[in-house]
Structures are given as C-alpha cells and as structure tokens.
Design a protein around this motif. Structure first.
Motif, PDB file in Angstrom:
ATOM      1  N   GLN A 255       0.826  -1.203   0.000  1.00  0.00           N
ATOM      2  CA  GLN A 255       0.000   0.000   0.000  1.00  0.00           C
ATOM      3  C   GLN A 255       0.861   1.254   0.000  1.00  0.00           C
ATOM      4  N   SER A 258       2.234   1.663  -3.420  1.00  0.00           N
ATOM      5  CA  SER A 258       1.173   2.177  -4.289  1.00  0.00           C
ATOM      6  C   SER A 258       0.910   3.653  -4.031  1.00  0.00           C
ATOM      7  N   ILE A 262       1.588   5.935  -7.384  1.00  0.00           N
ATOM      8  CA  ILE A 262       0.429   6.538  -8.056  1.00  0.00           C
ATOM      9  C   ILE A 262       0.540   8.058  -8.112  1.00  0.00           C
TER      10      ILE A 262
END
Length: 386
Positions: A255, A258, A262
C-alpha cells in the motif's frame, strides 16, 4: 358389695369370700373403649365426667368440646396466614393460583392455604454465577473464557410467573450472548484492547434478551475473569498469528508503494500534459509570428520587389553558409597572391566566439529596373566576413 350383686358372667353369682373359679377373660368391649376415650376428651376440654354417656349421646359436655376444637383449629388456620416481608423482599400473593397482590415490607396477612399462597422474592440481593466455555473468534482462533455474571431479581411478578427456572434461563442466555460477541471479535481484541467493549456489548445483549423474555432479572455486571488460548492449540495459533502479521506487513508495504507510485504517475501525467500544452502554445505563437512576418515581408515586397528579392537571397545564402565548413576568398584587383589562412582554427574559433557581422557602409544606388520606368532607391549591402 353384696354377695348376690350381678357382675362378671351373665346370670352367675360370685362368692364374696373368694370361693369358686374365676371367670375366663374375654376380648375388650369396644363400647367401653369409646366411652373411656370420650370421657378423657371431655375432661381435657372442660367437660364433666359422665360414665353413663353413650357413644351416640348428645350431652352438653360433648357439644362444648367439639366447638372448642373447631374454634382452636380455625384460630390456628387464621394465624397461619401471617407472614413478614423484609426490606429487601416483596411478597407475591396468589389466590387459587392467580396473582392478586404484591405486598411491600412489613407484617402482612393473607387468606391461609388452600385459598391463598405467598411467594417471597428478594429484589436487592446481588447474586452471581460463573460460566466457562471454549469458542472461536472471527479470525478462527480458539479461546477459553471464564465469565462471571452478577444479577438481581428486579421484577417479582415476572420472576415468579413468566419463565420456569429463571436462573437457568439466565445462564443459557449468557452463554449464547458471549458466543455471539466473541464470534464477531478478533483474537487481539479479545486478549488485549477490546475486552471492555466485549463486556459492555455482552451485558447489553443479555439484558435485551431477558427483557424480551420478561424473565424479571436485571444484569448488574459482566466480568471476563480469564481469557486465554488453549495450551493444545497455542503453538499452531502463534504460527497463524505470525503469518497474519506478515500478511498485514506486506500489505502495508504494498500500500505504501502504491501510495508513492500513483502520485508520481499522476504528477508525470500532469507534467506531460502541461509540456504538450506549452509546446502547442509555442508552435502556435511561432506560426502566428511567421505569418505576421510573412505578411510584413509581403508588404515590403509589394513596395520594392527587386530590393526585397536580393535581400532575401543574401539572407538565405548567409544562413546556408553559416553552417558550412567551406571558406570563400575574394581577391581584389585580380591579384594572384594566395593568402594562407588556418582554416581549422578559424572554424573552431568561430564555434566558440559569438558571431559578429561586419559590413561596409551601404551604398545608395538607383535603379530603373521596374517595368513602369520609375526609379527605385535602395541600400545595397556588401558581403562581409562573419
């Protein structure tokens, strides 16, 4: 006693001087036994002694004795209806099995049995019981729980009538409630941080169920005295906990990656869009500038076509030769002297130094090249060295 008085056997005579044989002793006379019993009862309750009373007689002594017995029994029966209710108790009065009253503390009386009966219920004393059971949590871990439930009898009427064996019902409801709450909780919360919440939710669920059943009991406290993992499954459960922690750790790492990737991708996309917009704006501006320059050049060309053509030619040749490695020498007066120049050094110096354009003074020329015979005056520039 006269010697000839009747007695003993019927029709026989007894010798007063002790002579003769004694009569044989027969069974006791039933009438005599009843008369003796009647005399004793009459004497006990104040009746006179009447040896001549028969069993079926109705003398005054016998009537007085029976009435006294009835009165005494009635008094005893009436006094049996007295009872005392303590301050922590309430009395539930039943008449032929139907509730008629709930009495408060003090000395009370009710119609004795079999008309009315009473049931004393203590509503203030706190009682408790412990329940030990083994169950599964929501993450499929096994735990042993020792739970203590404290309660009191809040409603005497509901406690006495609505449910058979209210305490047993409370035990079953408590076990069902703790299983439901533990089944919705995770092991970490059961063993550590979530115990207070589990206790509160269990107490609320037990009380809500008891109120729905109208048991008449109030739960005052619920305590988890001991919560532990069974020794038989502790090693396997620790492995499962470690695997779950590793999974959570890797999930958090993914996570985090990410969350870092992103925004970067989004920033790159925004930057690419902005660069494209800037490139478009640059091209549009350049095109508009070229268009405006061409329009201005067209205006000048319409005013002086020959001069404009020559100027355009010279500028074009200058732009072409500026990037060329060839050097053109123009000797004056046709002299055949060859001038040596370090061409490679000049080219290298030309790359490093800024370009400086040296021009000779322009000359004013007149020309009559136009078809209509008009004279066009312009400036002719001589070729210089860059």
């Amino acid at each position: 006693m006269a010697w000839n008085e009747p007695g003993g056997n019927s029709g026989g005579k007894r010798n007063p001087w002790g002579g003769g044989n004694k009569p044989e002793q027969g069974p006791p006379d039933l009438d005599e036994v009843l008369r003796n019993l009647q005399r004793r009862l009459a004497g006990l309750f104040g009746g006179g002694s009447g040896g001549n009373r028969t069993v079926g007689g109705a003398g005054p002594g016998r009537g007085f004795g029976i009435g006294t017995i009835v009165l005494v029994l009635a008094a005893i029966w009436a006094f049996s209806g007295l009872y005392t209710v303590d301050a922590a108790e309430r009395g539930v009065i039943l008449r032929f099995g139907k509730h008629v009253a709930t009495t408060m503390p003090g000395l009370r009386w009710h119609l004795p049995w079999p008309i009315e009966t009473k049931q004393i219920v203590n509503i203030q004393t706190i009682e408790s019981f412990s329940e030990q059971t083994r169950m599964l949590t929501s993450d499929e871990n096994m735990v042993d729980i020792n739970m203590e439930v404290q309660f009191r009898r809040a409603s005497p009427l509901d406690y006495a009538f609505n449910v058979n064996e209210p305490e047993q019902t409370l035990k079953e409801v408590s076990e069902s409630a703790i299983r439901e709450i533990i089944g919705r909780s995770k092991l970490d919360g059961v063993l550590e941080s979530g115990r207070q919440e589990i206790v509160a939710r269990t107490k609320e669920l037990i009380q809500r169920t008891l109120d729905a059943y109208k048991v008449g009991l109030e739960v005052t406290a619920v305590n988890l005295q001991d919560v532990k993992v069974p020794n038989e499954v502790a090693p396997a459960q620790q492995d499962a906990i470690k695997a779950r922690e590793d999974r959570d750790r890797l999930s958090l790492a993914a996570q985090a990656y990410s969350n870092d990737l992103i925004p970067r991708a989004r920033g790159a996309a925004v930057r690419a869009v902005q660069e494209a917009q800037a490139y478009r704006a640059q091209k549009v501006s350049k095109a508009e500038g070229e268009a405006e320059r061409f329009t201005a050049l067209l205006t000048e060309y319409e005013r002086a076509p020959a001069v404009t053509r020559e100027r355009l030619y010279l500028e074009t040749v200058e732009n072409v030769l500026a990037s060329s490695k060839k050097v053109v020498l123009d000797t004056k007066d046709g002299a055949g002297n060859l001038v040596y120049l370090p061409i490679d050094k000049l080219l290298e110096q030309n790359r490093r130094a800024p370009r400086v354009t040296t021009t000779e003074p322009s000359m004013t020329v007149e020309s009559t090249d136009t078809s209509d015979g008009t004279t066009v005056t312009g400036d002719r520039r001589t070729r210089g060295t860059r």
